[in-house]
Design an enzyme around this catalytic site. Structure first.
Site, PDB file in Angstrom:
ATOM      1  N   TYR A 156       0.842  -1.206   0.000  1.00 54.24           N
ATOM      2  CA  TYR A 156       0.000   0.000   0.000  1.00 54.24           C
ATOM      3  C   TYR A 156       0.874   1.252   0.000  1.00 54.24           C
ATOM      4  CZ  TYR A 156      -3.862   3.130   1.147  1.00 54.24           C
ATOM      5  OH  TYR A 156      -4.802   4.127   1.107  1.00 54.24           O
ATOM      6  N   PHE A 201      -6.956  19.882 -24.640  1.00 55.80           N
ATOM      7  CA  PHE A 201      -7.709  18.645 -24.903  1.00 55.80           C
ATOM      8  C   PHE A 201      -9.062  18.711 -24.188  1.00 55.80           C
ATOM      9  CE2 PHE A 201      -8.777  14.153 -24.044  1.00 55.80           C
ATOM     10  CZ  PHE A 201      -8.981  13.789 -25.357  1.00 55.80           C
ATOM     11  N   ASP A 202     -10.038  17.924 -24.660  1.00 59.38           N
ATOM     12  CA  ASP A 202     -11.402  18.072 -24.127  1.00 59.38           C
ATOM     13  C   ASP A 202     -11.530  17.811 -22.631  1.00 59.38           C
ATOM     14  OD1 ASP A 202     -10.955  15.403 -24.768  1.00 59.38           O
ATOM     15  OD2 ASP A 202     -13.044  14.969 -25.179  1.00 59.38           O
ATOM     16  N   ASP A 236       0.912  19.431 -20.786  1.00 57.35           N
ATOM     17  CA  ASP A 236       0.063  18.255 -20.913  1.00 57.35           C
ATOM     18  C   ASP A 236       0.858  17.324 -21.818  1.00 57.35           C
ATOM     19  OD1 ASP A 236      -1.682  16.313 -21.718  1.00 57.35           O
ATOM     20  OD2 ASP A 236      -3.364  17.646 -22.109  1.00 57.35           O
ATOM     21  N   ALA A 266       0.943  13.969 -22.709  1.00 57.53           N
ATOM     22  CA  ALA A 266       0.519  12.640 -23.183  1.00 57.53           C
ATOM     23  C   ALA A 266       1.400  12.112 -24.322  1.00 57.53           C
ATOM     24  CB  ALA A 266      -0.939  12.700 -23.616  1.00 57.53           C
ATOM     25  N   LYS A 305      -0.702   6.895 -23.556  1.00 62.20           N
ATOM     26  CA  LYS A 305      -0.221   7.222 -24.902  1.00 62.20           C
ATOM     27  C   LYS A 305       1.269   6.883 -25.002  1.00 62.20           C
ATOM     28  CE  LYS A 305      -4.097   9.873 -24.662  1.00 62.20           C
ATOM     29  NZ  LYS A 305      -4.950   9.940 -23.460  1.00 62.20           N
ATOM     30  N   HIS A 364     -19.975  14.030 -26.199  1.00 69.95           N
ATOM     31  CA  HIS A 364     -19.676  13.102 -27.300  1.00 69.95           C
ATOM     32  C   HIS A 364     -19.590  11.647 -26.862  1.00 69.95           C
ATOM     33  CE1 HIS A 364     -15.845  14.205 -25.535  1.00 69.95           C
ATOM     34  NE2 HIS A 364     -15.312  13.140 -26.069  1.00 69.95           N
TER      35      HIS A 364
HETATM   36  N1  F0G Z   1      -4.422  15.223 -22.611  1.00 72.69           N
HETATM   37  C1  F0G Z   1      -4.382  14.857 -23.901  1.00 72.69           C
HETATM   38  C2  F0G Z   1      -3.582  15.650 -24.876  1.00 72.69           C
HETATM   39  C3  F0G Z   1      -5.098  13.727 -24.321  1.00 72.69           C
HETATM   40  O1  F0G Z   1      -5.068  13.385 -25.604  1.00 72.69           O
HETATM   41  C4  F0G Z   1      -5.837  12.980 -23.359  1.00 72.69           C
HETATM   42  C5  F0G Z   1      -6.598  11.815 -23.754  1.00 72.69           C
HETATM   43  C6  F0G Z   1      -5.830  13.410 -22.020  1.00 72.69           C
HETATM   44  C7  F0G Z   1      -5.118  14.544 -21.692  1.00 72.69           C
HETATM   45  C8  F0G Z   1      -6.600  12.689 -20.965  1.00 72.69           C
HETATM   46  O2  F0G Z   1      -5.977  11.492 -20.642  1.00 72.69           O
HETATM   47  O3  F0G Z   1      -7.585   9.697 -21.338  1.00 72.69           O
HETATM   48  O4  F0G Z   1      -5.709   9.238 -19.759  1.00 72.69           O
HETATM   49  O5  F0G Z   1      -7.640  10.569 -19.026  1.00 72.69           O
HETATM   50  N2  F0G Z   1      -6.824  11.531 -24.933  1.00 72.69           N
HETATM   51  C9  F0G Z   1      -7.505  10.338 -25.429  1.00 72.69           C
HETATM   52  C10 F0G Z   1      -7.662  10.458 -26.914  1.00 72.69           C
HETATM   53  C11 F0G Z   1      -8.745   9.970 -24.706  1.00 72.69           C
HETATM   54  O6  F0G Z   1      -8.373   9.627 -27.482  1.00 72.69           O
HETATM   55  O7  F0G Z   1      -7.063  11.342 -27.517  1.00 72.69           O
HETATM   56  P1  F0G Z   1      -6.786  10.184 -20.170  1.00 72.69           P
END
Ligand code: F0G
Length: 480
Positions: free
Chosen positions: A84, A136-137, A227, A229, A270, A462
């Protein structure tokens, strides 16, 4: 001498490009008939997220968590420490993050948006503004959820898919400075730089721009968060496109990139090539301590934060592999292979090609469809019907409604994203995808109308939206 020269020319053939790995395990995938797909997509409310994966032949919904782990990652999982608190796997990950990215403090989270949730809980208050390059969304969702505003400062070139620019993810420094001048420093807790910029088409940010953004932000006393990813794919583009980096290793470029950040959020699904995971990394102890409290509430204790020990081990190994040039070259060349095929077929795509995906310009593909009928989504449905290829809309559906006026937001670009999972498909699959899209392109004029919303959630609609053909005639499309 002469004969020898000719002979040597004859026998020396340049070796073609090939993958930097071989395949040890396979997963069968199944084809379906058009009749089956018509039924399934209708049952799914014309929403790709509602489709069952077994009803998909080639899945390009996302490159997130869909990659194939290596034998070394699976081996690392066996060594996971599931304690843990204070697990060796945590320290293994922390050490890797420090070594590759240079951050002293690290908090694991279960995925990228969880990292956003934790960090933004510590950073963002109502009324704040957070500039960036097309957030990102989920990032935007977490900002707006806190009644703050995301301001897009991406360069204008990003919004014209026909313009050639090596770094379409770059921040426009004038736009950024005008934000810094307009709002008080106390209301700008950070700028978020997304590397690569997903929403603009997987487009990279140059090292020069990262440096300039950092210097400008420091001048105004603003924190820079990446960010991250797809940070490794960003480094690949710096190496191959920016002067002065051709001879640097990806790991050297990555280390330099992060010297221009005060902190980062990471979706490990990613570029760290794991199926689940994320983290926050920071330099500031005070911010780390504040975020750690939220991590404990939302994610788990600070040495696991929603991840199992084995997953942290696989992640540490994935970070190391994901920052190797040979792997990145295989990956990005496959994406470009698909892009090139589509270009040859005349399909309008975002150029230069992105790192993780090819983005089809839906407005140029279906110029006769009205913007209110979800043009890129219409294309996604058509591609699925054509060959069982699942893609995703990066357009009006994703852009959601304005949180205040509740009007649809129409983004500058209406895109269909073909996201390529890492180390999963072969170029034969790319050929199928390209041929399927060509077939749709050749019959584009028969696509007379799009879709309308039947049901939607107030935020991130979406994922769960239910659609129906916007006109009765659309049903004809689904006929033979
Ligand atoms: N930032 C970026 C640039 C992303 O592309 C994503 C996720 C996230 C943050 C959020 O990360 O999914 O681990 O919570 N992108 C995916 C996509 C979902 O399909 O582009 P997460």
């Amino acid at each position: 001498m002469y004969r020898y020269y000719v002979k040597s020319q004859k026998i020396t053939m340049e070796l073609p490009f090939s993958e930097s790995y071989k395949i040890k395990m396979v997963e069968p995938i199944r084809k379906s008939t058009k009749e089956e797909r018509r039924r399934w997509i209708k049952e799914a409310g014309y929403n790709m997220f509602n489709l069952k994966s077994e009803h998909v032949f080639i899945d390009l919904l996302t490159d997130s968590g869909t990659g194939a782990m290596s034998d070394r990652q699976w081996a690392a999982m066996m060594m996971g420490d599931e304690s843990y608190a204070g697990a060796t796997s945590f320290y293994n990950l922390k050490r890797t993050v420090k070594k590759l990215l240079g951050f002293e403090y690290m908090l694991p989270t279960h995925q990228g948006r969880a990292a956003e949730n934790v960090l933004f809980s510590a950073l963002i208050s109502e009324g704040d503004v957070i500039p960036g390059n097309t957030h990102f969304d989920t990032t935007k969702g977490h900002i707006e959820f806190r009644k703050a505003t995301a301001i897009d400062c991406t360069i204008d070139e990003a919004f014209d898919t026909t313009v050639q620019h090596p770094f379409k993810g770059n921040i426009d420094l004038n736009k950024l400075e005008s934000v810094y001048l307009k709002y008080p420093k106390a209301h700008i807790p950070a700028i978020i730089v997304t590397v690569t910029c997903n929403s603009a088409g997987g487009q990279p940010v140059s090292m020069e721009n990262l440096r300039e953004v950092y210097e400008l932000s420091k001048k105004y006393g603003i924190r820079v968060i990446f960010d991250s990813a797809r940070f490794a794919e960003n480094a690949y583009f710096i190496k191959t496109r920016e002067e002065g980096y051709a001879h640097k290793s990806i790991k050297e470029i990555v280390a330099k990139m992060f010297t221009y950040a005060d902190g980062m959020t990471m979706s490990s699904k990613k570029d760290a090539i794991v199926n689940m995971g994320g983290f926050i990394a920071l330099r500031e102890e005070a911010l780390y301590k504040k975020a750690a409290q939220f991590n404990i509430i939302f994610e788990g204790y600070i040495t696991y934060g929603g991840m199992s020990g084995r997953d942290m081990n696989a992640l540490a190994q994935g970070l190391d592999e994901g920052t190797e040039f040979d792997y990145l070259e295989t990956r990005i060349k496959q994406v470009a292979y698909l892009g090139q095929k589509l270009k040859e077929y005349g399909v309008p795509v975002q150029e230069p090609f992105g790192g993780h995906a090819i983005f089809v310009d839906a407005k140029r593909f279906l110029p006769h469809l009205p913007e209110g009928q979800f043009v890129a989504q219409t294309l996604a449905v058509e591609l699925y019907l054509e060959a069982g290829v699942r893609s995703v809309e990066i357009g009006t559906l994703l852009a959601d409604r304005d949180p205040i006026t509740r009007e649809n937001r129409y983004p500058k670009l209406e895109l269909l994203r073909l996201a390529i999972p890492r180390r999963v498909y072969t170029n034969n699959h790319m050929d199928v995808i390209a041929a399927a899209l060509k077939n749709v392109y050749d019959r584009r004029e028969e696509i007379k109308s799009g879709y309308k919303i039947i049901d939607e959630a107030p935020i991130l609609r979406h994922f769960t939206v239910q659609l129906a053909p916007s006109h009765e005639e659309t049903i004809g499309l689904l006929g033979p």
